[in-house]
Design a protein around this motif. Structure first.
Motif, PDB file in Angstrom:
ATOM      1  N   PRO B  55      13.680   2.535  -0.213  1.00 17.37           N
ATOM      2  CA  PRO B  55      13.289   3.980   0.200  1.00 17.37           C
ATOM      3  C   PRO B  55      11.816   4.285   0.767  1.00 17.37           C
ATOM      4  O   PRO B  55      11.007   3.869  -0.208  1.00 17.37           O
ATOM      5  N   SER B  56      11.620   4.900   1.539  1.00 12.70           N
ATOM      6  CA  SER B  56      10.110   4.905   2.338  1.00 12.70           C
ATOM      7  C   SER B  56       9.368   5.646   1.662  1.00 12.70           C
ATOM      8  O   SER B  56       8.235   5.422   1.332  1.00 12.70           O
ATOM      9  N   ARG B  57       9.964   6.764   0.858  1.00  8.62           N
ATOM     10  CA  ARG B  57       8.835   7.736  -0.214  1.00  8.62           C
ATOM     11  C   ARG B  57       8.197   6.734  -1.131  1.00  8.62           C
ATOM     12  O   ARG B  57       7.449   6.883  -1.860  1.00  8.62           O
ATOM     13  N   GLU B  58       9.173   5.711  -1.740  1.00 11.24           N
ATOM     14  CA  GLU B  58       8.527   4.818  -2.708  1.00 11.24           C
ATOM     15  C   GLU B  58       7.714   3.566  -1.948  1.00 11.24           C
ATOM     16  O   GLU B  58       7.457   2.594  -2.852  1.00 11.24           O
ATOM     17  N   SER B  59       7.452   3.389  -0.541  1.00 14.07           N
ATOM     18  CA  SER B  59       7.029   2.147  -0.014  1.00 14.07           C
ATOM     19  C   SER B  59       6.011   2.900   1.051  1.00 14.07           C
ATOM     20  O   SER B  59       4.866   2.986   0.789  1.00 14.07           O
ATOM     21  N   TYR B  60       6.664   2.743   2.182  1.00 13.74           N
ATOM     22  CA  TYR B  60       5.785   3.156   3.547  1.00 13.74           C
ATOM     23  C   TYR B  60       5.127   4.305   3.301  1.00 13.74           C
ATOM     24  O   TYR B  60       4.194   4.711   4.164  1.00 13.74           O
ATOM     25  N   LEU B  61       5.629   5.431   2.418  1.00 15.16           N
ATOM     26  CA  LEU B  61       4.927   6.609   2.303  1.00 15.16           C
ATOM     27  C   LEU B  61       3.837   6.567   1.236  1.00 15.16           C
ATOM     28  O   LEU B  61       3.186   7.745   1.162  1.00 15.16           O
ATOM     29  N   ARG B  62       3.847   5.643   0.364  1.00 16.46           N
ATOM     30  CA  ARG B  62       2.866   5.615  -0.650  1.00 16.46           C
ATOM     31  C   ARG B  62       1.326   5.108  -0.199  1.00 16.46           C
ATOM     32  O   ARG B  62       0.936   4.114  -0.298  1.00 16.46           O
ATOM     33  N   ALA B  63       0.529   6.461   0.170  1.00 15.39           N
ATOM     34  CA  ALA B  63      -0.810   6.032   0.747  1.00 15.39           C
ATOM     35  C   ALA B  63      -1.648   5.294  -0.450  1.00 15.39           C
ATOM     36  O   ALA B  63      -2.293   4.262  -0.202  1.00 15.39           O
ATOM     37  N   ASP B  64      -1.217   5.586  -1.787  1.00 14.80           N
ATOM     38  CA  ASP B  64      -1.966   4.857  -2.843  1.00 14.80           C
ATOM     39  C   ASP B  64      -1.764   3.441  -2.886  1.00 14.80           C
ATOM     40  O   ASP B  64      -2.876   2.541  -3.041  1.00 14.80           O
ATOM     41  N   LYS B  65      -0.383   2.779  -2.685  1.00 16.11           N
ATOM     42  CA  LYS B  65      -0.344   1.350  -2.652  1.00 16.11           C
ATOM     43  C   LYS B  65      -0.796   0.911  -1.489  1.00 16.11           C
ATOM     44  O   LYS B  65      -1.293  -0.222  -1.542  1.00 16.11           O
ATOM     45  N   ILE B  66      -0.707   1.618  -0.293  1.00 19.02           N
ATOM     46  CA  ILE B  66      -1.447   1.007   0.845  1.00 19.02           C
ATOM     47  C   ILE B  66      -2.957   0.636   0.645  1.00 19.02           C
ATOM     48  O   ILE B  66      -3.421  -0.156   1.231  1.00 19.02           O
ATOM     49  N   PHE B  67      -3.824   1.643   0.129  1.00 22.88           N
ATOM     50  CA  PHE B  67      -5.117   1.683  -0.134  1.00 22.88           C
ATOM     51  C   PHE B  67      -5.380   0.516  -1.159  1.00 22.88           C
ATOM     52  O   PHE B  67      -6.376  -0.139  -1.015  1.00 22.88           O
ATOM     53  N   GLU B  68      -4.569   0.250  -2.044  1.00 21.46           N
ATOM     54  CA  GLU B  68      -4.422  -0.710  -3.081  1.00 21.46           C
ATOM     55  C   GLU B  68      -4.527  -2.228  -2.171  1.00 21.46           C
ATOM     56  O   GLU B  68      -5.171  -3.115  -2.443  1.00 21.46           O
ATOM     57  N   VAL B  69      -3.621  -2.523  -1.367  1.00 18.78           N
ATOM     58  CA  VAL B  69      -3.594  -3.493  -0.525  1.00 18.78           C
ATOM     59  C   VAL B  69      -4.632  -3.536   0.297  1.00 18.78           C
ATOM     60  O   VAL B  69      -5.303  -4.905   0.630  1.00 18.78           O
ATOM     61  N   ALA B  70      -5.204  -2.597   0.846  1.00 11.87           N
ATOM     62  CA  ALA B  70      -6.164  -2.720   1.774  1.00 11.87           C
ATOM     63  C   ALA B  70      -7.782  -3.168   1.175  1.00 11.87           C
ATOM     64  O   ALA B  70      -8.363  -4.034   1.525  1.00 11.87           O
ATOM     65  N   LYS B  71      -7.744  -2.689  -0.146  1.00 11.54           N
ATOM     66  CA  LYS B  71      -8.883  -2.888  -1.153  1.00 11.54           C
ATOM     67  C   LYS B  71      -8.589  -4.741  -1.369  1.00 11.54           C
ATOM     68  O   LYS B  71      -9.529  -5.463  -1.358  1.00 11.54           O
ATOM     69  N   LYS B  72      -7.525  -4.971  -1.789  1.00 16.82           N
ATOM     70  CA  LYS B  72      -7.170  -6.310  -2.129  1.00 16.82           C
ATOM     71  C   LYS B  72      -7.465  -7.372  -1.143  1.00 16.82           C
ATOM     72  O   LYS B  72      -8.102  -8.462  -1.266  1.00 16.82           O
TER      73      LYS B  72
END
Lengths: 165, 502
Positions: B55-72
Motif C-alpha cells: 500500500p502506498s501509504r506504507e511505502s511511496y508516501l513514507r517521506a521518512d523512509k525515502i529520506f533514510e534511503v537518500a542518506k544511505k
C-alpha cells in the motif's frame, strides 16, 4: 471434427475438415495455421487473408486477442453437446448466479435487497478499488437471493458478494 | 550540483526519469514497495532500496523512509515524479532542510497553487481571468455559500479547495439540492484530502480542458511549450491528450501562452509546471489550476517541440539556465497520447487485475511507448490501473490518428482486459476526427456501440482461432493416449521384429 463456439452469445459452427480446411456454416475455407515458436501466438492464413492472434486458455473459456479486441470463446464438441442435450441437461438457463468480487476492494453501496426482482445490467453493488468506484451489474434478469456483504465491508478477490436466481 | 538522483516514484514515470538521468550520466536510486521488487524502475536504476509493503501509504508516501534511503545511498537530489509526494509542500521543504535538491518548484509555489482558493486569489491579483466563483478564501460555511450561490448563478460547481481528480466535486443545478450536495462534497473531500473545505465556481458549459506546459529556471526565465488538449476524459480522468489543440489558432495560442507564463510568474515558479485552462465555446479562457509537477501527458509536448522536459527539469535543478528561449519553441506536426488502462470498456470500464502474461509493444515510425510493465507483471489494486502511455507523432492530425489506429492494433497485451477497444472506437469516431468534443463528450455523447459491431465482424475469425487451437489440443491428448496403448505391447513388437531378422 465439429465444434460449436460461442462468442458474445453468438454461436459459430466450425468443422475441422482436415489439416488445411475448415467449414464454417456452409463455407469451406482454406486454412494455413501455425503456432509461432512455442508462444500462444498463432498465425492464421484463411483463404489468403492473414490474421495474427493470441489464443490461450482462460479460467473457464478460451481467450482470443485479435487486433486489440479480446474475445472470450466457449468451445464445445458437437458430439458432447448432443450427448448432453440427450441427457436432458441442456444449457442451464436458470440456476443460481453468484456475483463474485472481481478484485479486492471496499463495498461502498449495496443497491439491491434480498428478494428484489432485477433486470440485466442493473447495478447491484458499488465496489471501490484502484481509487475508482466500480458498478457491479446483474448479468441477467432474476431475483436477488442471499446478500453476503454490507456497505463498508472490505472484500477479497473472488469473494461471493450475493446470489441471483 | 547533484550527481545522484533518488526517484521517489514507481511505474512508467520512474522509468522515464531514470532514462533522462542515464542520458545525462547521473546516477539513479530507485525505491520500491514489496509489490514492486521486479518492477522496471528497480531493474533500470543503479541502486534500489525496499521501503515498505505494497500500500502506498506504507511505502511511496513514507517521506521518512525515502529520506533514510537518500542518506544511505548518498543521493543529493530527489525527483518526485507525479502523484505521491510530488505536490507536497512539506516534503519539498524537508528536502531543502536536509540539503537535498528537490527537482521541482519551491515549497512556496507548491503551497500557493496547492490550495485552489488561494491559487485563484493569487492569479486574480495578477490580472488573470478565472471562472466566476467565490473569491473569498478560507473556510466558508454552508450558509455563506448558499447565500453567494445565486449571485454566481446556476448551474455551478462545488469544488474542494485541496482538490484534484474530481474528488469532492459536485455539479449543482438548483439551490434546493445544494445543501445535500455540499454535505456530500465535504465528506468526500474530507476523506480524500483530510480537508473538507470547498468553494463555488460557475459551471462553464461545453468547455474544453486545454493546458499549457511551462518551463522556468531560477534566473527568472519562463517559457511555455504550447498547449495540450485534454478534453477527452471520463469521470475527470484524462484518457487521451493531443497537441496542438485543433481548437486554438495562432492568436489564441499566443494569448493563452502569455497568460500561462504570467500565472507561473505570479508564484515565482521554477521547473516544469502546467497551467490548466477551461475554454468555452466562444473561445473565452479561464485559469483553472496549476499542476506544480511533471504531468502524465508531458510526452506529447516533447514529441511536437523536441524538448526533453525531464532533462530540462534536471538542468534547471542544477542551477543552469533554460536551453531554450520562447522564440526557439515551435510546434511541429501533431502528437496524440492514449492512456492504456487495465479497464474493460465493454463492462463499465471495470478495472481488471491479474498478471500480464504477454506484452508486445507497437513500434515503427512515429511511435513511442512509456510503460512500467513487462510480461509477468501483476496489475494489483494497490496502484493506479495505467499500463502504458501510447504516444504517436504525425505530420498532421490526420496522420497521427491513422498512426494511432495502427499502433493500437499492433499492441498486444495478454492477461488483463484493457481499454484499447475504447481508444480504437474513439479513433474511428467522426466527432473525434472532426475535433467536435468537450469535457463531457465521452460521458454524454460517446458510445461503444460501433465497437460492438466491429467486434462482431471479427468474432468469426476469433472463433476459428479458438476452434483450431482447441482441436490441436484434443488431437495431442488423443495421440498421447494412443501411444501409451501401444507402449504396453512394444516389447512384443521388438521380439517379433528381431525374430524376423534372425
Amino acid at each position: 471434427m465439429k465444434y460449436i463456439t460461442t462468442i458474445d452469445d453468438k454461436e459459430f459452427e466450425i468443422e475441422i475438415v482436415d489439416e488445411h480446411h475448415v467449414r464454417i456454416g456452409e463455407r469451406l475455407l482454406q486454412v494455413d495455421f501455425e503456432s509461432v515458436n512455442g508462444q500462444p501466438v498463432f498465425s492464421l492464413i484463411l483463404d489468403g487473408n492473414s490474421h495474427e492472434g493470441f489464443v490461450y486458455q482462460g479460467e473457464e473459456d478460451w481467450e482470443v486477442l485479435l487486433r486489440g479486441q479480446q474475445y472470450q470463446v466457449k468451445i464445445e464438441e458437437e458430439r458432447e453437446r448432443r450427448l448432453r442435450a440427450a441427457a436432458g441437461g441442456g444449457i442451464a438457463e436458470g440456476g443460481e448466479f453468484h456475483l463474485k468480487s472481481p478484485m479486492p476492494g471496499l463495498v461502498v453501496n449495496v443497491a439491491v435487497e434480498e428478494g428484489q426482482a432485477i433486470k440485466k445490467g442493473q447495478v447491484m453493488i458499488i465496489l471501490e478499488s484502484m481509487k475508482m468506484q466500480n458498478e457491479l451489474k446483474a448479468p441477467r434478469d432474476g431475483t436477488v437471493g442471499r446478500i453476503r456483504v454490507k456497505a463498508g465491508e472490505t472484500v477479497e478477490q473472488k469473494q461471493t458478494l450475493l446470489s441471483v436466481h | 550540483m547533484f550527481n545522484k538522483v533518488l526517484v521517489a516514484n514507481r511505474g512508467e514515470i520512474a522509468v522515464r526519469i531514470i532514462r533522462a538521468c542515464r542520458e545525462l550520466g547521473i546516477n539513479t536510486v530507485a525505491v520500491f514497495s514489496e509489490a514492486d521488487r521486479n518492477a522496471l524502475h528497480v531493474r533500470y536504476a543503479d541502486e534500489a532500496y525496499l521501503i515498505g509493503p505494497a500500500p502506498s501509504r506504507e511505502s511511496y508516501l513514507r517521506a521518512d523512509k525515502i529520506f533514510e534511503v537518500a542518506k544511505k545511498s548518498g543521493a543529493d537530489a530527489i525527483h518526485p515524479g507525479y502523484g505521491f509526494l510530488a505536490e507536497r509542500e512539506d516534503f519539498a521543504a524537508e528536502c531543502a532542510h536536509r540539503g537535498i535538491t528537490f527537482i521541482g518548484p519551491k515549497p512556496s509555489s507548491i503551497a500557493a497553487m496547492g490550495d485552489k482558493g488561494k491559487a485563484r486569489a493569487t492569479v486574480i491579483k495578477a490580472g488573470i481571468p478565472v471562472v466566476t466563483g467565490t473569491e473569498d478564501v478560507g473556510n466558508m460555511t454552508n450558509e455563506d455559500l448558499l447565500r453567494i450561490a445565486p449571485t454566481i448563478g446556476f448551474p455551478l460547481l462545488i469544488k474542494a479547495t485541496a482538490g484534484g481528480g474530481g474528488k469532492g466535486m459536485r455539479e449543482v443545478k438548483t439551490i434546493e439540492e445544494m445543501p445535500m450536495l455540499l454535505d456530500s462534497a465535504r465528506r468526500e473531500a474530507e476523506s480524500a484530502f483530510g480537508d473538507g473545505n470547498v468553494y463555488l465556481e460557475k459551471l462553464v458549459e461545453g468547455a474544453r480542458h486545454i493546458e499549457f506546459q511551462i518551463l522556468a529556471d531560477s534566473f527568472g526565465n519562463v517559457i511555455h511549450l504550447g498547449e495540450r488538449e485534454c478534453s477527452i476524459q471520463r469521470r475527470h480522468q484524462k484518457l487521451l491528450e493531443e497537441s496542438p489543440s485543433i481548437f486554438l489558432d495562432e492568436d489564441l495560442r499566443a494569448k493563452m501562452g502569455e497568460v500561462a507564463v504570467k500565472s507561473a510568474q505570479a508564484v515565482d515558479y521554477v521547473s516544469a509546471g502546467t497551467i490548466e485552462f477551461l475554454v468555452d465555446k466562444d473561445k473565452n479562457f479561464y485559469f483553472l489550476e496549476m499542476n506544480t509537477r511533471l504531468q502524465v501527458e508531458h510526452p506529447i509536448t516533447e514529441m511536437v517541440t523536441g524538448v526533453d522536459i525531464v532533462a530540462e527539469q534536471l538542468r534547471i535543478a542544477r542551477g543552469r539556465q533554460l536551453s531554450y528561449k520562447q522564440e526557439d519553441i515551435k510546434q511541429r506536426g501533431h502528437a496524440i497520447e492514449c492512456r492504456v488502462n487495465a479497464e474493460d470498456p465493454f463492462n463499465g470500464f471495470m478495472p481488471s487485475t491479474g498478471q500480464i502474461t504477454h506484452s508486445i509493444l507497437p513500434t515503427g515510425p512515429g511511435v513511442r511507448i512509456d510503460t512500467g510493465v513487462y510480461p509477468g507483471f501483476e496489475i494489483t489494486p494497490y496502484y493506479d490501473p495505467m499500463i502504458a502511455k501510447l504516444i504517436v507523432w504525425g505530420e498532421t492530425r490526420g496522420q497521427a490518428i491513422l498512426r494511432m489506429r495502427r499502433a493500437l492494433e499492433e499492441y498486444r497485451i495478454v492477461g488483463v482486459r484493457t481499454n484499447i477497444p475504447f481508444h480504437q472506437t474513439l479513433m474511428d469516431s467522426h466527432r473525434f476526427m472532426g475535433g467536435q468534443f468537450d469535457t463531457r463528450f465521452v460521458e454524454e455523447r460517446f458510445s461503444m456501440d460501433d465497437a460492438v459491431e466491429a467486434r462482431a465482424a471479427s468474432a468469426e475469425i476469433a472463433a476459428i482461432f479458438a476452434a483450431l487451437v482447441a482441436h490441436q489440443q484434443t488431437e495431442r491428448n488423443a495421440n498421447i493416449v494412443r501411444r501409451n496403448e501401444r507402449d504396453t505391447s512394444n516389447w512384443k513388437w521388438v521380439g517379433r521384429w528381431e525374430r524376423m531378422h534372425r
